[in-house]
Design an enzyme around this catalytic site. Structure first.
Site, PDB file in Angstrom:
ATOM      1  N   CYS A 172      41.013  29.546  36.080  1.00  0.00           N
ATOM      2  CA  CYS A 172      41.356  30.712  36.893  1.00  0.00           C
ATOM      3  C   CYS A 172      41.152  30.377  38.355  1.00  0.00           C
ATOM      4  O   CYS A 172      40.157  29.738  38.716  1.00  0.00           O
ATOM      5  CB  CYS A 172      40.470  31.890  36.484  1.00  0.00           C
ATOM      6  SG  CYS A 172      40.827  33.435  37.352  1.00  0.00           S
ATOM      7  N   HIS A 196      45.786  36.566  30.233  1.00  0.00           N
ATOM      8  CA  HIS A 196      44.756  36.163  31.205  1.00  0.00           C
ATOM      9  C   HIS A 196      44.839  37.045  32.456  1.00  0.00           C
ATOM     10  O   HIS A 196      43.837  37.589  32.912  1.00  0.00           O
ATOM     11  CB  HIS A 196      44.966  34.687  31.561  1.00  0.00           C
ATOM     12  CG  HIS A 196      44.074  34.191  32.640  1.00  0.00           C
ATOM     13  ND1 HIS A 196      43.020  33.353  32.395  1.00  0.00           N
ATOM     14  CD2 HIS A 196      44.082  34.418  33.984  1.00  0.00           C
ATOM     15  CE1 HIS A 196      42.401  33.084  33.547  1.00  0.00           C
ATOM     16  NE2 HIS A 196      43.043  33.714  34.526  1.00  0.00           N
ATOM     17  N   GLU A 197      46.055  37.192  32.998  1.00  0.00           N
ATOM     18  CA  GLU A 197      46.229  37.992  34.219  1.00  0.00           C
ATOM     19  C   GLU A 197      45.980  39.473  33.938  1.00  0.00           C
ATOM     20  O   GLU A 197      45.373  40.168  34.754  1.00  0.00           O
ATOM     21  CB  GLU A 197      47.621  37.770  34.820  1.00  0.00           C
ATOM     22  CG  GLU A 197      47.943  36.338  35.181  1.00  0.00           C
ATOM     23  CD  GLU A 197      46.914  35.638  36.055  1.00  0.00           C
ATOM     24  OE1 GLU A 197      46.123  36.323  36.753  1.00  0.00           O
ATOM     25  OE2 GLU A 197      46.880  34.395  36.041  1.00  0.00           O
ATOM     26  N   HIS A 217      42.479  40.835  34.261  1.00  0.00           N
ATOM     27  CA  HIS A 217      41.980  41.167  35.602  1.00  0.00           C
ATOM     28  C   HIS A 217      42.092  42.667  35.879  1.00  0.00           C
ATOM     29  O   HIS A 217      41.304  43.209  36.648  1.00  0.00           O
ATOM     30  CB  HIS A 217      42.723  40.374  36.677  1.00  0.00           C
ATOM     31  CG  HIS A 217      42.324  38.936  36.745  1.00  0.00           C
ATOM     32  ND1 HIS A 217      41.045  38.519  37.070  1.00  0.00           N
ATOM     33  CD2 HIS A 217      43.036  37.802  36.519  1.00  0.00           C
ATOM     34  CE1 HIS A 217      40.987  37.201  37.055  1.00  0.00           C
ATOM     35  NE2 HIS A 217      42.187  36.737  36.725  1.00  0.00           N
TER      36      HIS A 217
END
Length: 179
Positions: free
Chosen positions: A101, A143-144, A147
Site C-alpha cells: 500500500c 484493497h482500495e 480505505h
C-alpha cells in the site's frame, strides 16, 4: 499542484475514518479530486488509490492494473475512477495474494480476498456502471475499498507470519520470475 498533496501514511488517524458518499459528482471539487488522485497514483507507480489516502474522506477510488516492478504479471487496464462504489456480489472462493500500500511503505502482506466481485459505481460523468472484476483487479478494488471503512491491508491478515518487507518481496518475485 501534486507536490502539495502527500499520500497519508499509516498512523495518521485520517486512514482510520469512514469515508463519506459523494453527493455531486460533477462538481469542480470532485472532478479535481479525481484528477489529483490519478496524477498521484501514476507518479507513485501505484495500481490503485483511494481518496482517504490523500486526506480526502470521500468514497472515490481508482483502479489501474498494469505491470510494474511490484506486480510484473499484472493485467493491463485503463485507469478507472469509481465514485461511490459498492460490492453487490462476490465469490465464495477466497484467494490469498501479496499486497502492499502506498500508505504502508516498505511492507507486504499475504492477504485473503474474494476471487471475484461484482461492483456498481458511478463514473466521472455520473453514469452508473456495473462490472465484474476477477483475480488481481478484484484484489485492487477490495484493497482500495477497505480505505473507505478505515481499514488497511494489515487488518485483513490471518497471521503476522504473512508480513514481509518490500526488500524480501522483491527477492521473492525476482526468484519466481527467473524460474
Amino acid at each position: 499542484m501534486t507536490e502539495e498533496i502527500a499520500i497519508i501514511q499509516i498512523g495518521n488517524p485520517i486512514l482510520r475514518q469512514q469515508a463519506q458518499t459523494i453527493e455531486n459528482i460533477s462538481s469542480p471539487t470532485v472532478q479535481k479530486l479525481i484528477s489529483d488522485l490519478m496524477t498521484i497514483m501514476l507518479e507513485s507507480n501505484g495500481v490503485g488509490i483511494a481518496a482517504p489516502q490523500i486526506g480526502q474522506p470521500y468514497r472515490l477510488l481508482i483502479v489501474a492494473s498494469r505491470p510494474n516492478f511490484r506486480y510484473p504479471h499484472a493485467p493491463e487496464m485503463s485507469p478507472t475512477p469509481m465514485v461511490n462504489p459498492r460490492i453487490v456480489n462476490h465469490s465464495q472462493e477466497i484467494i490469498k495474494g501479496w499486497e502492499g500500500c502506498l500508505s504502508v511503505p516498505g511492507v507486504r502482506g499475504f492477504v485473503p480476498r474474494y476471487q471475484w466481485i461484482e461492483v456498481e459505481y458511478f463514473n466521472p460523468m455520473g453514469q452508473l456502471q456495473k462490472q465484474i472484476f476477477t483475480d488481481f483487479v478484484a484484489r485492487i478494488f477490495q484493497h482500495e475499498y477497505d480505505h473507505f471503512e478505515g481499514l488497511v491491508f494489515l487488518d485483513r491478515l490471518e497471521s503476522n507470519l504473512d508480513i514481509i518487507s518490500e526488500q524480501e518481496y522483491q527477492k521473492m518475485i525476482t526468484n519466481v520470475s527467473e524460474s
